[in-house]
Design a protein around this motif. Structure first.
Motif, PDB file in Angstrom:
ATOM      1  N   UNK A   5       0.830  -1.211   0.000  1.00 17.34           N
ATOM      2  CA  UNK A   5       0.000   0.000   0.000  1.00 17.34           C
ATOM      3  C   UNK A   5       0.859   1.253   0.000  1.00 17.34           C
ATOM      4  N   UNK A   6       1.968   1.227   0.747  1.00 17.94           N
ATOM      5  CA  UNK A   6       2.865   2.375   0.777  1.00 17.94           C
ATOM      6  C   UNK A   6       3.496   2.648  -0.575  1.00 17.94           C
ATOM      7  N   UNK A   7       3.916   1.580  -1.258  1.00 21.80           N
ATOM      8  CA  UNK A   7       4.507   1.748  -2.592  1.00 21.80           C
ATOM      9  C   UNK A   7       3.493   2.314  -3.573  1.00 21.80           C
ATOM     10  N   UNK A   8       2.274   1.809  -3.506  1.00 21.44           N
ATOM     11  CA  UNK A   8       1.251   2.252  -4.455  1.00 21.44           C
ATOM     12  C   UNK A   8       0.818   3.683  -4.157  1.00 21.44           C
ATOM     13  N   UNK A   9       0.766   4.048  -2.889  1.00 20.60           N
ATOM     14  CA  UNK A   9       0.469   5.453  -2.545  1.00 20.60           C
ATOM     15  C   UNK A   9       1.534   6.377  -3.127  1.00 20.60           C
ATOM     16  N   UNK A  10       2.786   5.953  -3.046  1.00 21.54           N
ATOM     17  CA  UNK A  10       3.885   6.767  -3.584  1.00 21.54           C
ATOM     18  C   UNK A  10       3.767   6.904  -5.095  1.00 21.54           C
ATOM     19  N   UNK A  11       3.394   5.796  -5.755  1.00 21.62           N
ATOM     20  CA  UNK A  11       3.219   5.839  -7.211  1.00 21.62           C
ATOM     21  C   UNK A  11       2.071   6.769  -7.588  1.00 21.62           C
ATOM     22  N   UNK A  12       0.962   6.662  -6.838  1.00 20.88           N
ATOM     23  CA  UNK A  12      -0.214   7.493  -7.137  1.00 20.88           C
ATOM     24  C   UNK A  12       0.103   8.979  -6.996  1.00 20.88           C
ATOM     25  N   UNK A  13       0.960   9.311  -6.031  1.00 20.41           N
ATOM     26  CA  UNK A  13       1.303  10.714  -5.804  1.00 20.41           C
ATOM     27  C   UNK A  13       2.350  11.243  -6.775  1.00 20.41           C
ATOM     28  N   UNK A  14       3.066  10.321  -7.436  1.00 21.73           N
ATOM     29  CA  UNK A  14       4.158  10.739  -8.328  1.00 21.73           C
ATOM     30  C   UNK A  14       3.653  11.346  -9.632  1.00 21.73           C
ATOM     31  N   UNK A  15       2.450  10.962 -10.033  1.00 25.00           N
ATOM     32  CA  UNK A  15       1.926  11.457 -11.298  1.00 25.00           C
ATOM     33  C   UNK A  15       2.438  10.706 -12.504  1.00 25.00           C
ATOM     34  N   UNK A  16       3.220   9.646 -12.281  1.00 22.07           N
ATOM     35  CA  UNK A  16       3.785   8.897 -13.408  1.00 22.07           C
ATOM     36  C   UNK A  16       2.874   7.782 -13.905  1.00 22.07           C
ATOM     37  N   UNK A  17       1.830   7.460 -13.154  1.00 24.22           N
ATOM     38  CA  UNK A  17       0.949   6.366 -13.542  1.00 24.22           C
ATOM     39  C   UNK A  17       0.271   6.693 -14.866  1.00 24.22           C
ATOM     40  N   UNK A  18       0.356   5.781 -15.794  1.00 23.57           N
ATOM     41  CA  UNK A  18      -0.180   5.997 -17.135  1.00 23.57           C
ATOM     42  C   UNK A  18       0.893   6.349 -18.136  1.00 23.57           C
ATOM     43  N   UNK A  19       2.047   6.787 -17.627  1.00 21.74           N
ATOM     44  CA  UNK A  19       3.160   7.142 -18.517  1.00 21.74           C
ATOM     45  C   UNK A  19       4.210   6.024 -18.570  1.00 21.74           C
ATOM     46  N   UNK A  20       4.273   5.225 -17.518  1.00 23.31           N
ATOM     47  CA  UNK A  20       5.222   4.109 -17.474  1.00 23.31           C
ATOM     48  C   UNK A  20       4.482   2.873 -16.972  1.00 23.31           C
ATOM     49  N   UNK A  21       5.083   1.703 -17.166  1.00 24.35           N
ATOM     50  CA  UNK A  21       4.414   0.469 -16.755  1.00 24.35           C
ATOM     51  C   UNK A  21       4.350   0.384 -15.234  1.00 24.35           C
ATOM     52  N   UNK A  22       3.294  -0.239 -14.691  1.00 31.45           N
ATOM     53  CA  UNK A  22       3.174  -0.369 -13.236  1.00 31.45           C
ATOM     54  C   UNK A  22       4.352  -1.109 -12.606  1.00 31.45           C
ATOM     55  N   UNK A  23       4.875  -2.131 -13.298  1.00 32.61           N
ATOM     56  CA  UNK A  23       5.995  -2.879 -12.713  1.00 32.61           C
ATOM     57  C   UNK A  23       7.249  -2.020 -12.642  1.00 32.61           C
ATOM     58  N   UNK A  24       7.472  -1.174 -13.657  1.00 34.58           N
ATOM     59  CA  UNK A  24       8.627  -0.274 -13.628  1.00 34.58           C
ATOM     60  C   UNK A  24       8.489   0.742 -12.493  1.00 34.58           C
ATOM     61  N   UNK A  25       7.272   1.205 -12.268  1.00 32.42           N
ATOM     62  CA  UNK A  25       7.041   2.165 -11.184  1.00 32.42           C
ATOM     63  C   UNK A  25       7.235   1.505  -9.820  1.00 32.42           C
ATOM     64  N   UNK A  26       6.773   0.261  -9.681  1.00 32.06           N
ATOM     65  CA  UNK A  26       6.987  -0.463  -8.429  1.00 32.06           C
ATOM     66  C   UNK A  26       8.469  -0.676  -8.173  1.00 32.06           C
ATOM     67  N   UNK A  27       9.210  -0.970  -9.235  1.00 35.04           N
ATOM     68  CA  UNK A  27      10.649  -1.190  -9.103  1.00 35.04           C
ATOM     69  C   UNK A  27      11.345   0.090  -8.639  1.00 35.04           C
ATOM     70  N   UNK A  28      10.947   1.227  -9.198  1.00 32.08           N
ATOM     71  CA  UNK A  28      11.573   2.495  -8.833  1.00 32.08           C
ATOM     72  C   UNK A  28      11.214   2.906  -7.409  1.00 32.08           C
ATOM     73  N   UNK A  29       9.991   2.554  -6.980  1.00 31.67           N
ATOM     74  CA  UNK A  29       9.514   3.021  -5.673  1.00 31.67           C
ATOM     75  C   UNK A  29      10.058   2.197  -4.514  1.00 31.67           C
ATOM     76  N   UNK A  30      10.450   0.962  -4.786  1.00 32.08           N
ATOM     77  CA  UNK A  30      10.826   0.081  -3.685  1.00 32.08           C
ATOM     78  C   UNK A  30      12.189   0.452  -3.090  1.00 32.08           C
ATOM     79  N   UNK A  31      12.348   0.094  -1.840  1.00 30.91           N
ATOM     80  CA  UNK A  31      13.612   0.301  -1.130  1.00 30.91           C
ATOM     81  C   UNK A  31      13.982  -1.003  -0.432  1.00 30.91           C
TER      82      UNK A  31
END
Length: 346
Positions: free
Chosen positions: A13-39
């Motif tokens: 949920x934390x990763x997805x909240x970060x993705x939703x706030x980034x504004x990148x959703x729809x411009x890049x694949x969800x898996x790429x966004x998850x990869x960038x967001x993870x720590x």
């Protein structure tokens, strides 16, 4: 393993909240966004699991995935989800005593709750009258409800960023995640996730070699545990219903496949004792009763020691002097469970 699920749900949920706030959703694949967001996960209940996934998909030099570029980009959280999917699938298949295809096809609202009890609606793989798949509402323990709840929570989070490309996602409990996103379970996915958890828990056979859990072994494990723990002579009708078998003879053949010769002799002896003590008036049961009374020099079975009788019947079975099997006699809409005893020479 299920105790780690809340931590995984919160992490996702934390990763997805970060993705939703980034504004990148729809411009890049969800898996790429998850990869960038993870720590890197360095504390908490997910540490061991995350290290295993990291090694398996990105670090281990001899892993078959390492030559494939997509798996170097595999989001850690998807590996964590796959492990939990494997555990959840295993629990559901085990306690529902269901076939692989029956779990894959299980509806999203298959879990029924009433007065603190749980039932799981399963549509049998083998078709019955009218080519219909019979429906069974099987009793299951609370841990199955927990597993289904975990899968539903994970799917809800994933669908916040991953598109529904298959309508079956809205109809089925089981789902799979990968670089292509989220999709319904297919016939191969149970083996993928069970192999993953087999390696995660480092399962080993008696010889110490790597052992991979197969889908059919879950159903068989339930069947054999139920058969032995509930009493061989009385468990077959209930087990036949739980397994979706049409008659007890099919169930008897199934359990015999997993028993040694000694175990079969013991089970046949238990069935024989049940037959002669039940008031069975068949000729074969009466003949065995007479044989027992003559052997022990008694005129009343009730005074005989149970273990002595059991040992003698096991010997008769091992020497093939008797053969014992359950049968089901169907008359109209009524079925009767009985035991057929054959004596050598008959």
């Amino acid at each position: 393993m299920l105790e780690e699920a809340p931590a995984l749900e919160a992490h996702l949920a934390g990763l997805i909240d970060e993705i939703a706030q980034s504004g990148d959703l729809g411009h890049r694949s969800p898996t790429a966004l998850l990869k960038d967001a993870e720590a890197l996960i360095e504390t908490g209940p997910l540490v061991r699991c995350s290290r295993f996934v990291s090694q398996r998909f990105r670090e281990r030099g001899d892993d078959r995935y390492c030559d494939l570029e997509p798996y170097r980009l595999f989001p850690l959280v998807l590996g964590l989800i796959r492990i939990h999917l494997g555990v959840c699938f295993g629990l559901v298949a085990l306690f529902a005593c269901a076939r692989r295809s029956e779990i894959i096809d299980m509806g999203l609202h298959a879990l029924l709750t009433s007065d603190g009890r749980y039932h799981l609606t399963i549509h049998q793989a083998k078709r019955g009258e009218g080519n219909e798949r019979p429906r069974f509402d099987k009793p299951v323990p609370r841990i199955v409800a927990m597993a289904i709840s975990i899968m539903n929570n994970l799917r809800t989070q994933l669908l916040r960023v991953m598109p529904r490309e298959d309508a079956l996602l809205d109809d089925r409990v089981m789902f799979f995640v990968g670089m292509q996103g989220i999709r319904p379970f297919s016939e191969n996915h149970p083996r993928v996730v069970l192999q993953l958890i087999s390696d995660y828990f480092d399962l080993r056979g008696p010889d110490g070699k790597r052992w991979v859990l197969e889908p059919h072994q879950l159903r068989r494990s339930f069947a054999m545990t139920f058969f032995h723990s509930e009493g061989e002579e009385s468990s077959l009708p209930a087990l036949a219903w739980l397994m979706g078998h049409h008659d007890v003879e099919e169930t008897w053949r199934y359990v015999k496949e997993s028993m040694t010769g000694k175990e079969i002799s013991h089970a046949e002896a238990c069935l024989a004792i049940a037959a002669v003590n039940s008031g069975d008036g068949s000729e074969s049961a009466q003949k065995l009763k007479t044989l027992l009374l003559e052997h022990f020099g008694s005129d009343d079975l009730a005074v005989l020691d149970h273990d002595d009788v059991l040992e003698y019947l096991e010997m008769l079975s091992e020497e093939r002097k008797i053969s014992v099997k359950p049968i089901q006699i169907t008359t109209g809409d009524r079925s009767t469970f009985t035991i057929l005893i054959s004596h050598r020479g008959e």
